[in-house]
Design a protein around this motif. Structure first.
Motif, PDB file in Angstrom:
ATOM      1  N   LEU A  55      15.394   2.719   2.465  1.00 46.29           N
ATOM      2  CA  LEU A  55      15.223   2.407   3.892  1.00 46.29           C
ATOM      3  C   LEU A  55      13.840   1.819   4.147  1.00 46.29           C
ATOM      4  O   LEU A  55      13.690   0.872   4.924  1.00 46.29           O
ATOM      5  N   ALA A  56      12.834   2.395   3.502  1.00 44.85           N
ATOM      6  CA  ALA A  56      11.469   1.878   3.652  1.00 44.85           C
ATOM      7  C   ALA A  56      11.398   0.437   3.145  1.00 44.85           C
ATOM      8  O   ALA A  56      10.780  -0.421   3.780  1.00 44.85           O
ATOM      9  N   GLU A  57      12.045   0.174   2.035  1.00 47.09           N
ATOM     10  CA  GLU A  57      12.087  -1.184   1.481  1.00 47.09           C
ATOM     11  C   GLU A  57      12.740  -2.154   2.468  1.00 47.09           C
ATOM     12  O   GLU A  57      12.238  -3.246   2.721  1.00 47.09           O
ATOM     13  N   LYS A  58      13.872  -1.739   3.042  1.00 48.76           N
ATOM     14  CA  LYS A  58      14.564  -2.600   4.014  1.00 48.76           C
ATOM     15  C   LYS A  58      13.716  -2.841   5.259  1.00 48.76           C
ATOM     16  O   LYS A  58      13.853  -3.862   5.918  1.00 48.76           O
ATOM     17  N   ALA A  59      12.848  -1.873   5.568  1.00 43.39           N
ATOM     18  CA  ALA A  59      11.977  -1.984   6.745  1.00 43.39           C
ATOM     19  C   ALA A  59      10.673  -2.704   6.422  1.00 43.39           C
ATOM     20  O   ALA A  59       9.797  -2.798   7.280  1.00 43.39           O
ATOM     21  N   ASN A  60      10.544  -3.196   5.173  1.00 40.31           N
ATOM     22  CA  ASN A  60       9.313  -3.869   4.728  1.00 40.31           C
ATOM     23  C   ASN A  60       8.089  -2.968   4.817  1.00 40.31           C
ATOM     24  O   ASN A  60       6.991  -3.412   5.146  1.00 40.31           O
ATOM     25  N   ILE A  61       8.307  -1.689   4.523  1.00 39.14           N
ATOM     26  CA  ILE A  61       7.218  -0.713   4.501  1.00 39.14           C
ATOM     27  C   ILE A  61       6.730  -0.598   3.067  1.00 39.14           C
ATOM     28  O   ILE A  61       7.519  -0.417   2.141  1.00 39.14           O
ATOM     29  N   ASP A  62       5.418  -0.716   2.900  1.00 39.62           N
ATOM     30  CA  ASP A  62       4.837  -0.569   1.570  1.00 39.62           C
ATOM     31  C   ASP A  62       4.780   0.906   1.197  1.00 39.62           C
ATOM     32  O   ASP A  62       4.269   1.732   1.952  1.00 39.62           O
ATOM     33  N   VAL A  63       5.308   1.196   0.027  1.00 40.03           N
ATOM     34  CA  VAL A  63       5.287   2.559  -0.501  1.00 40.03           C
ATOM     35  C   VAL A  63       4.275   2.590  -1.632  1.00 40.03           C
ATOM     36  O   VAL A  63       4.218   1.673  -2.452  1.00 40.03           O
ATOM     37  N   ASP A  64       3.470   3.639  -1.666  1.00 45.11           N
ATOM     38  CA  ASP A  64       2.426   3.760  -2.679  1.00 45.11           C
ATOM     39  C   ASP A  64       2.987   4.428  -3.934  1.00 45.11           C
ATOM     40  O   ASP A  64       3.031   5.647  -4.044  1.00 45.11           O
ATOM     41  N   TRP A  65       3.432   3.592  -4.855  1.00 48.69           N
ATOM     42  CA  TRP A  65       3.990   4.100  -6.115  1.00 48.69           C
ATOM     43  C   TRP A  65       2.897   4.576  -7.059  1.00 48.69           C
ATOM     44  O   TRP A  65       3.181   5.271  -8.032  1.00 48.69           O
TER      45      TRP A  65
END
Length: 181
Positions: free
Chosen positions: A133-143
């Motif tokens: 969902l974060a990816e679809k929302a163009n939210i950067d996730v800190d891997w």
């Protein structure tokens, strides 16, 4: 458990999978309808919309949505954070991007630090769904935090430890493609 109610051929049968769980009720020879845990009738699997502004991120069935929102509540309590996923009203809910980004990153960090096999397994699907969902929302996730925790773990666990960050990223990619807008 099967219980027959009412007289004759129009009798209603309840099939309960888990004592107090959802039931599927049907009339012999007629149609099936969903019955909730307290006997409420539903329309079947209608879809619900997870939106960010006017943009639909996900449009799951009501069953998938119900399971997801219950897990959201569970992980909000576990993390001590709000998710940014608003209440479902008229089959729609809004997602606050700033709050959801913080929740997704905290959830990933929590999952990365979890070394309990059962907890990691139970949470993996939910974590992947939130990250998709974060990816679809163009939210950067800190891997990086997840990769760092994995790296530290691999030093202790040795060469046979599973590298789960790559597997989780792959699962997120697959789910991102499948989350129907």
């Amino acid at each position: 458990m099967t219980a027959a109610r009412g007289p004759g051929p129009g009798r209603v049968h309840d099939r309960t999978l888990h004592g107090n769980g959802p039931r599927l009720a049907f009339r012999e020879g007629l149609t099936r309808r969903k019955v909730g845990p307290r006997g409420q009738q539903g329309e079947g699997d209608v879809s619900q919309y997870y939106k960010m502004g006017h943009r639909t991120l996900w449009n799951p069935s009501s069953g998938a949505s119900r399971l997801f929102t219950r897990q959201v509540a569970l992980y909000q309590a576990e993390l001590g954070l709000t998710s940014g996923i608003g209440p479902m009203e008229a089959d729609e809910c809004q997602i606050d991007p700033t709050v959801f980004a913080a929740f997704a990153n905290a959830l990933l960090a929590w999952h990365a630090e979890t070394r309990h096999a059962v907890m990691a397994t139970l949470s993996a699907g939910f974590v992947a769904t939130v990250l998709a969902l974060a990816e679809k929302a163009n939210i950067d996730v800190d891997w990086r935090a997840a990769e760092s925790a994995e790296s530290d773990y691999l030093k202790i666990a040795g060469p046979h430890a599973k590298e789960w960050t790559a597997a989780l990223r792959q699962q997120v990619r697959e789910l991102t493609r499948r989350l129907a807008p």
